[in-house]
Design a protein around this motif. Sequence first.
Motif, PDB file in Angstrom:
ATOM      1  N   SER A 267       0.914  -1.464   0.037  1.00 31.66           N
ATOM      2  CA  SER A 267       0.113  -0.073   0.076  1.00 31.66           C
ATOM      3  C   SER A 267       0.692   1.295  -0.009  1.00 31.66           C
ATOM      4  O   SER A 267       0.327   2.235  -0.624  1.00 31.66           O
ATOM      5  CB  SER A 267      -1.012   0.137   1.243  1.00 31.66           C
ATOM      6  OG  SER A 267      -0.358   0.276   2.410  1.00 31.66           O
TER       7      SER A 267
ATOM      8  N   ALA B 290       0.683   3.822  -2.845  1.00 29.40           N
ATOM      9  CA  ALA B 290       0.123   5.285  -2.605  1.00 29.40           C
ATOM     10  C   ALA B 290       1.120   6.184  -3.466  1.00 29.40           C
ATOM     11  O   ALA B 290       0.627   7.459  -3.765  1.00 29.40           O
ATOM     12  CB  ALA B 290       0.246   5.654  -1.079  1.00 29.40           C
TER      13      ALA B 290
ATOM     14  N   PRO C  68      -4.889   7.632  -1.310  1.00 32.46           N
ATOM     15  CA  PRO C  68      -5.545   6.237  -0.940  1.00 32.46           C
ATOM     16  C   PRO C  68      -5.624   6.088   0.628  1.00 32.46           C
ATOM     17  O   PRO C  68      -4.887   6.496   1.270  1.00 32.46           O
ATOM     18  CB  PRO C  68      -4.518   5.289  -1.403  1.00 32.46           C
ATOM     19  CG  PRO C  68      -3.411   5.894  -2.210  1.00 32.46           C
ATOM     20  CD  PRO C  68      -3.364   7.109  -1.582  1.00 32.46           C
TER      21      PRO C  68
ATOM     22  N   GLY D 178      -5.495   3.040   2.088  1.00 32.83           N
ATOM     23  CA  GLY D 178      -4.364   2.086   2.325  1.00 32.83           C
ATOM     24  C   GLY D 178      -4.972   0.730   2.032  1.00 32.83           C
ATOM     25  O   GLY D 178      -4.342   0.335   0.904  1.00 32.83           O
TER      26      GLY D 178
ATOM     27  N   VAL E  24      -7.753  -2.204   1.970  1.00 31.59           N
ATOM     28  CA  VAL E  24      -9.265  -2.250   2.011  1.00 31.59           C
ATOM     29  C   VAL E  24      -9.506  -3.781   2.019  1.00 31.59           C
ATOM     30  O   VAL E  24      -9.167  -4.410   1.169  1.00 31.59           O
ATOM     31  CB  VAL E  24      -9.837  -1.746   0.961  1.00 31.59           C
ATOM     32  CG1 VAL E  24     -11.278  -1.469   1.141  1.00 31.59           C
ATOM     33  CG2 VAL E  24      -9.517   0.066   0.979  1.00 31.59           C
TER      34      VAL E  24
ATOM     35  N   CYS F 217     -10.516  -0.259  -6.328  1.00 33.95           N
ATOM     36  CA  CYS F 217      -9.284  -0.299  -5.377  1.00 33.95           C
ATOM     37  C   CYS F 217      -7.889   0.030  -6.087  1.00 33.95           C
ATOM     38  O   CYS F 217      -7.281   1.163  -5.663  1.00 33.95           O
ATOM     39  CB  CYS F 217      -9.141  -1.291  -4.688  1.00 33.95           C
ATOM     40  SG  CYS F 217     -10.358  -1.725  -3.612  1.00 33.95           S
TER      41      CYS F 217
ATOM     42  N   ASN G   1      -5.300   1.766  -3.785  1.00 31.76           N
ATOM     43  CA  ASN G   1      -5.179   0.815  -2.434  1.00 31.76           C
ATOM     44  C   ASN G   1      -5.120  -0.475  -2.672  1.00 31.76           C
ATOM     45  O   ASN G   1      -5.324  -1.077  -3.879  1.00 31.76           O
ATOM     46  CB  ASN G   1      -6.797   0.996  -1.659  1.00 31.76           C
ATOM     47  CG  ASN G   1      -7.270   2.409  -1.285  1.00 31.76           C
ATOM     48  OD1 ASN G   1      -6.676   2.739  -0.212  1.00 31.76           O
ATOM     49  ND2 ASN G   1      -8.086   3.120  -2.413  1.00 31.76           N
TER      50      ASN G   1
ATOM     51  N   ASP H 292      -7.326  -1.064   6.788  1.00 31.59           N
ATOM     52  CA  ASP H 292      -7.632   0.181   7.288  1.00 31.59           C
ATOM     53  C   ASP H 292      -9.332   0.390   7.342  1.00 31.59           C
ATOM     54  O   ASP H 292      -9.950   1.276   7.767  1.00 31.59           O
ATOM     55  CB  ASP H 292      -7.140   1.318   6.331  1.00 31.59           C
ATOM     56  CG  ASP H 292      -5.731   1.603   6.321  1.00 31.59           C
ATOM     57  OD1 ASP H 292      -5.399   1.971   7.461  1.00 31.59           O
ATOM     58  OD2 ASP H 292      -4.828   1.196   5.499  1.00 31.59           O
TER      59      ASP H 292
ATOM     60  N   LEU I 219     -12.846   5.828  -1.919  1.00 27.74           N
ATOM     61  CA  LEU I 219     -11.843   4.974  -1.377  1.00 27.74           C
ATOM     62  C   LEU I 219     -10.534   5.917  -1.284  1.00 27.74           C
ATOM     63  O   LEU I 219      -9.600   5.422  -1.136  1.00 27.74           O
ATOM     64  CB  LEU I 219     -11.448   4.030  -2.630  1.00 27.74           C
ATOM     65  CG  LEU I 219     -12.642   2.983  -2.358  1.00 27.74           C
ATOM     66  CD1 LEU I 219     -12.272   1.828  -3.845  1.00 27.74           C
ATOM     67  CD2 LEU I 219     -12.604   1.887  -1.200  1.00 27.74           C
ATOM     68  N   CYS I 220     -10.873   7.235  -1.337  1.00 30.43           N
ATOM     69  CA  CYS I 220      -9.672   8.039  -0.885  1.00 30.43           C
ATOM     70  C   CYS I 220      -9.762   8.826   0.306  1.00 30.43           C
ATOM     71  O   CYS I 220     -10.826   8.854   1.026  1.00 30.43           O
ATOM     72  CB  CYS I 220      -9.867   9.219  -2.163  1.00 30.43           C
ATOM     73  SG  CYS I 220      -9.463   8.745  -3.629  1.00 30.43           S
TER      74      CYS I 220
END
Lengths: 431, 431
Positions: free
Chosen positions: B19, B23, B117, B119, B121, B139, B144, B199, B401-402
């Motif tokens: 992740s 990112a 992101p 992280g 999910v 994602c 993510n 997360d 998702l952000c």
Amino acid sequence: MAGRTADVRALAQQAREASFALAASSAQARSGALLAAAKELEARREAIFAANALDLEAAREEGLSAPALKRLRFDEGKLADVCRGLRALAAMEDPIGRVQLRTELADGLVLTRVSCPIGVVGVIFESRPDALVQIAGLCLKSGNAVLLKGGREAAHSNAALFDALAAAGEAAGLPRGWAGLLTTREDVGEMLALDREIDLIIPRGSNAFVRYIMDHSRIPVLGHSDGVCHLYLDRGCDTAMAARVVVDAKTQYPAACNAVETLLVHRDEAGRALMVVGKALAEAGVRMLGDERAQAALGCEAATQEDWETEYLDHVISIRVVDSLEEAIAHINRYGSHHTDGIITEDAEAARTFLALVDSAGVYHNCSTRFADGYRYGFGAEVGIATGKLHARGPMGVEGLCSYKYLLEGHGDIVEDFAKERRAFTHRRLV
Amino acid sequence: MAGRTADVRALAQQAREASFALAASSAQARSGALLAAAKELEARREAIFAANALDLEAAREEGLSAPALKRLRFDEGKLADVCRGLRALAAMEDPIGRVQLRTELADGLVLTRVSCPIGVVGVIFESRPDALVQIAGLCLKSGNAVLLKGGREAAHSNAALFDALAAAGEAAGLPRGWAGLLTTREDVGEMLALDREIDLIIPRGSNAFVRYIMDHSRIPVLGHSDGVCHLYLDRGCDTAMAARVVVDAKTQYPAACNAVETLLVHRDEAGRALMVVGKALAEAGVRMLGDERAQAALGCEAATQEDWETEYLDHVISIRVVDSLEEAIAHINRYGSHHTDGIITEDAEAARTFLALVDSAGVYHNCSTRFADGYRYGFGAEVGIATGKLHARGPMGVEGLCSYKYLLEGHGDIVEDFAKERRAFTHRRLV
């Protein structure tokens, strides 16, 4: 006085009822109430100072420390501060009803996303009476009903301030019970169970307390428990700048969550920047705990594994020498609390990498971690600092107290027409 | 194949590591991987269809219903759909690294808030193999890492699809382990405990299942348990429109969370619109349960108190006659699940009031509740629909998702200079 009893469930239900009306209130109505609150506080100054004197007297008898007494004091200066804050909030752009997105889904069918209040917010805060006014003001500006629980030491002051705000709200036509005052520790326990009435809990206080709250409620919680912040001195950093920033981040207010707790130093700086910074820290009365290489350089005490996860909140700092920027980043992401972490470097590329890869609410370049604060960020004040990654992150001002909803406006539109391909989506972005 | 074993903790740790790199990855790298994934799925079509045939065969033996078998089927049409979806995502504007705010705090000290992101999910989804591709795509687009747990019935299909995505990701240079596939119910239990690695959990499925997830993890959960949606027929509504919209909202796909469950009718419409709508519902094979006044009008069965909180997910609807718009709104806010609720009215003022006061993720005027869906909203697809008020609300696409982070860039700035009033904040908004 509406909203000031020990029946927490009744307060929460009143707040829930009030929240619907508050969500539909005009910007003018809320700004008017903020201005009225400032006026009412000024009108009641003598009663408020008298209540504060009672709290201060009791606190002195209990032997509170000088800094604690200073935080508890509510005097002319504090009154002027909070009234200035309320008036500044009143003048700010309305955060509610903002159109964030507008899309034509199909001919005559328009989707709009507008900001709206969260609803009912429960805030538990420390023994600083001015915090009550700031928090109530932020909630009112953002159209949220609020349950307030302040520190026990400030009980008289909080009651006097709350009464002034409630009276001003009533006169300004706010829905009854938009704010409620909780007074005991038991009240907090009751509040945590009211997940139908309360949308969000914001706890401020000690790590253990915040963790307790997070573990004992189904209500979403925003905040932070630990504040293990880092500064990393990169190879070739400006040593004078490093010393100035590290000393500020450690000593300007060591009890704050944004104070630095761990210093990471590139190995090439162990004999250079670390010496200068170590000397400055020693002069500022900071106790240093180092890994082997830091001990060798500074002759300081040894840090244990536990130190990398410890928030000292005191004149203590842990120091670790790392082999590379990457090792520093990995240390921060592993041991940090995702609060605020900084790099001191003259190398723009290293700064870019650090800002991109460190997974924290605040990632800083060449400045003190102590800037992590709603007032300093320009939000007027803050209801809290969040270290999670959902909803608000970092200092939460008015914007962090808003949600949104989707409005869809049509003319009898049905999904079957699209499923049967009699109509087609256009998805034309309008805003 | 990296990321496909039963060791959930190892998968989650790999995802966490990945992740950080994800990112910091470029929009180009992520879009390239999405395009590569579409290509790889097409190249492996035969293997994927063969795997799906195994699942279908087992499902038939287990006696799955025709609609369930239809959802499980992954054929040329579904393949074309998911590949089109991946390519559409690749073409979308990058949601990561967007500057949301830039403020000069003081001379030379600049604060920037950028999207990033979340992280890692974890998504738990139903037995629809195309959902795996959609979720992984959303994602990846948003940077993510993801742990995917699909329905048991689709195990072979999911494995084949996942292998194609993993191979494409590896070839496109994505960090190892950015996606992981969980396979058993026990895996889900293990995942819920990994709050340091994960997360966010997004559960899709039955009410009881989602509630179980929400109650058994410290990891934040976004989603919805109930979908008790309402339509309210206001005084003077267009009766033909009312019938069309209510029938669509109830019968177009009754098993969906956005299907209507309760019909509220203004008392003046009990002898008019309700008669027309009741006839249409009866013709559509919908069983009606009414309060006293609805029973009197329609001669239908009686609704109990429990019905107002029941999600039938079937050809059943509860009906209540109310005295006013305000009573309808109060009913929805009290018994609803804050998912999607609509008003049918020709009165613009009544519509405004309804949109302002109903506290739901979607509030509709003159259209079917069935529009509450990420694809229909123009988000490409959705990872879920959230009914809470924090973070994302309603259908969650890439934006949901952000997260964001604050970058602060200075030149050795310290807070002490501001505390001592040697410097002053400017708080000049730059973006």
